[in-house]
Design a protein around this motif. Structure first.
Motif, PDB file in Angstrom:
ATOM      1  N   PHE A  99       0.827  -1.199   0.000  1.00 13.68           N
ATOM      2  CA  PHE A  99       0.000   0.000   0.000  1.00 13.68           C
ATOM      3  C   PHE A  99       0.867   1.258   0.000  1.00 13.68           C
ATOM      4  N   GLY A 103       0.363   3.781  -3.144  1.00 13.63           N
ATOM      5  CA  GLY A 103      -0.302   5.069  -2.979  1.00 13.63           C
ATOM      6  C   GLY A 103       0.256   5.981  -1.922  1.00 13.63           C
ATOM      7  N   PHE A 215      -9.707   0.877   2.721  1.00  9.89           N
ATOM      8  CA  PHE A 215      -8.876   1.102   1.545  1.00  9.89           C
ATOM      9  C   PHE A 215      -9.728   1.355   0.309  1.00  9.89           C
ATOM     10  N   ALA A 216     -10.828   0.613   0.175  1.00 10.54           N
ATOM     11  CA  ALA A 216     -11.720   0.804  -0.966  1.00 10.54           C
ATOM     12  C   ALA A 216     -12.358   2.186  -0.929  1.00 10.54           C
ATOM     13  N   CYS A 217     -12.725   2.649   0.256  1.00 10.64           N
ATOM     14  CA  CYS A 217     -13.347   3.974   0.383  1.00 10.64           C
ATOM     15  C   CYS A 217     -12.397   5.087  -0.049  1.00 10.64           C
ATOM     16  N   LEU A 218     -11.102   4.865   0.134  1.00 13.83           N
ATOM     17  CA  LEU A 218     -10.132   5.888  -0.252  1.00 13.83           C
ATOM     18  C   LEU A 218     -10.045   6.059  -1.769  1.00 13.83           C
ATOM     19  N   TRP A 219     -10.605   5.112  -2.503  1.00 15.79           N
ATOM     20  CA  TRP A 219     -10.638   5.248  -3.960  1.00 15.79           C
ATOM     21  C   TRP A 219     -11.818   6.098  -4.418  1.00 15.79           C
ATOM     22  N   VAL A 220     -12.724   6.408  -3.511  1.00 14.52           N
ATOM     23  CA  VAL A 220     -13.828   7.310  -3.835  1.00 14.52           C
ATOM     24  C   VAL A 220     -13.272   8.736  -3.844  1.00 14.52           C
ATOM     25  N   PRO A 221     -13.349   9.461  -4.961  1.00 17.19           N
ATOM     26  CA  PRO A 221     -12.694  10.772  -5.075  1.00 17.19           C
ATOM     27  C   PRO A 221     -13.057  11.745  -3.959  1.00 17.19           C
ATOM     28  N   ASN A 224     -11.422  10.575  -0.745  1.00 22.37           N
ATOM     29  CA  ASN A 224      -9.977  10.722  -0.886  1.00 22.37           C
ATOM     30  C   ASN A 224      -9.548  12.171  -0.709  1.00 22.37           C
ATOM     31  N   TRP A 228      -7.082  13.482   2.366  1.00 24.05           N
ATOM     32  CA  TRP A 228      -5.758  14.058   2.142  1.00 24.05           C
ATOM     33  C   TRP A 228      -5.701  15.542   2.518  1.00 24.05           C
TER      34      TRP A 228
END
Length: 266
Positions: A99, A103, A215-221, A224, A228
């Motif tokens: 990971f 990313g 981790f999957a939720c972090l791919w939602v713009p 994310n 950040w």
């Protein structure tokens, strides 16, 4: 009569000492710079530092559990700081490192088995769970100390300050993500003792998938971006700019080449 010696279940493991030595040596190499090998030195520094932090994270859980009555953590080797003692090496160390490479996200990886029945009091159970993320937060504060103490200036090697910034950022992301009240993460472990037995039984089957869901939720713009922005805001409070962490990731990915024209605030 022959005397036999056994290693103390609380003696620091040579594996951990080797990791600390690797972190120190690679940190020295990053500071002094070795041309095209600087990126490789940053990679070694960040990876060894990340595994060291994972060991300290799990050690904090185990040490507090021992203090509160679970004597079994010593017998299971958790107090030796050996990363191979913390569940499966691939899932506990390899996957989080993947990971990081993919990313630049510091996800929690290791785990210790604690005999909760030996520990009395809901607050104690919550404190044991909270000890891990707090360790990552303390590590982040130590790594950023040169920034918020004003020791970093224009004469500081760019690779060194960016490597410190990137490793500190990984600690911050690990502390934040692991503090979420999601089954399987320490944030839920803090909350769990205060839930009713029926709720805990309903939630328990989802614990193995909590990390993957995060981790999957972090791919939602949208998620994310919010995440950040929070990380950048916290790092800025510690004197670290977004440019330093981003250049740190570029140095870390040495196989993509050295970052060019690095310009950092003095």
């Amino acid at each position: 009569m022959t005397a036999t010696t056994t290693r103390s279940p609380q003696r620091v493991s040579p594996v951990f000492l080797g990791l600390v030595a690797a972190m120190v040596v690679s940190g020295w190499a990053v500071w002094h710079g070795f041309g095209d090998l600087t990126g490789l030195a940053v990679f070694a520094f960040v990876v060894s530092g990340w595994v060291v932090s994972l060991c300290l994270h799990e050690y904090a859980h185990a040490r507090l559990a021992l203090h509160y009555g679970d004597l079994g953590v010593a017998a299971r080797g958790y107090l030796t700081l050996n990363p191979l003692r913390y569940t499966h090496p691939l899932l506990s160390i390899g996957l989080p490192l993947l990971f990081v490479v993919m990313g630049g996200i510091g996800l929690p990886g290791g785990a210790v088995f604690i005999e909760r029945g030996r520990i009395r009091g809901r607050l104690r159970h919550s404190l044991i769970s909270a000890a891990g993320p707090l360790t990552n937060l303390v590590f982040a504060l130590l790594l950023t100390a040169p920034f918020w103490l004003g020791w970093v200036d224009a004469d500081t090697p760019a690779a060194a300050r960016c490597a410190l910034a990137f490793l500190a950022m990984l600690q911050m992301t690990a502390a934040l993500l692991n503090s979420l009240p999601v089954p399987g993460l320490d944030g839920y472990g803090v909350l769990e003792p205060w839930l009713s037995p029926s709720v805990r039984r309903q939630v328990e089957p989802f614990a193995p998938f909590g990390l993957l869901v995060v981790f999957a939720c972090l791919w939602v713009p949208e998620i994310n971006t919010v995440f950040w922005d929070l990380v950048d805001w916290l790092m800025d409070l510690l004197g670290v700019t977004g440019w330093e962490t981003r250049y740190g990731l570029e140095y870390f990915r040495f196989w993509q080449g050295q970052p060019q024209n690095v310009i950092l605030p003095g």
